[in-house]
Design a protein around this motif. Structure first.
Motif, short mmCIF file in Angstrom:
data_model
loop_
_atom_site.label_atom_id
_atom_site.label_comp_id
_atom_site.label_asym_id
_atom_site.label_seq_id
_atom_site.Cartn_x
_atom_site.Cartn_y
_atom_site.Cartn_z
N HIS A 5 -10.85 -8.44 -77.35
CA HIS A 5 -11.78 -8.31 -76.23
C HIS A 5 -12.50 -6.97 -76.21
CE1 HIS A 5 -10.39 -11.93 -74.25
NE2 HIS A 5 -9.14 -11.53 -74.39
N THR A 21 -8.41 -4.14 -71.39
CA THR A 21 -9.10 -5.38 -71.74
C THR A 21 -8.61 -6.60 -70.98
OG1 THR A 21 -7.56 -5.78 -73.56
CG2 THR A 21 -9.63 -4.64 -74.10
N PRO A 46 -13.44 -3.85 -74.05
CA PRO A 46 -12.83 -3.25 -72.86
C PRO A 46 -13.65 -3.50 -71.60
CG PRO A 46 -12.71 -1.73 -74.69
CD PRO A 46 -13.58 -2.88 -75.13
N GLY A 89 -4.23 -2.54 -73.00
CA GLY A 89 -5.37 -1.86 -73.58
C GLY A 89 -4.96 -0.69 -74.43
#
Length: 110
Positions: free
Chosen positions: A24, A42, A26, A52
């Protein structure tokens, strides 16, 4: 400052539900205004744990989980709190931020 708006929270949860193994982009960047800690997040579990790139300012950014509740409880000098970077706009997937952060020994903008 509110670390997560309803819109950001919804996107983080959507990322968690839709594709757990996806790379993904962020959604949000948090930082300490008094130190070098930074988090690029994320996705978020229903219990508030976020995934993350985490950098607590020791030169070793790593992928992992952080609790929104815990971040909200942190107080720095003069009562400062963790802040959300209102100007952050991610342009690349988390893997690219991770590679750059490990090379620079801190989270950097791409």
């Amino acid at each position: 400052m509110i670390l997560l708006t309803p819109e950001l929270r919804a996107q983080l949860i959507r990322n968690n539900v839709e594709a757990r193994e996806a790379d993904h982009i962020p959604v949000v960047k948090w930082f300490t205004p008094w130190a070098n800690a930074t988090w690029l997040v994320t996705e978020m579990e229903p219990d508030g744990r976020c995934f993350g790139l985490c950098d607590v300012g020791h030169g070793t950014p790593e992928l992992g989980y952080v609790s929104v509740e815990e971040l909200e409880s942190i107080k720095g000098p003069w009562g400062l709190r963790i802040e959300r970077d209102l100007h952050f706009r991610a342009t690349r997937p988390l893997s690219e931020y991770t590679i750059a952060a490990r090379a620079a020994q801190r989270i950097v903008d791409l």
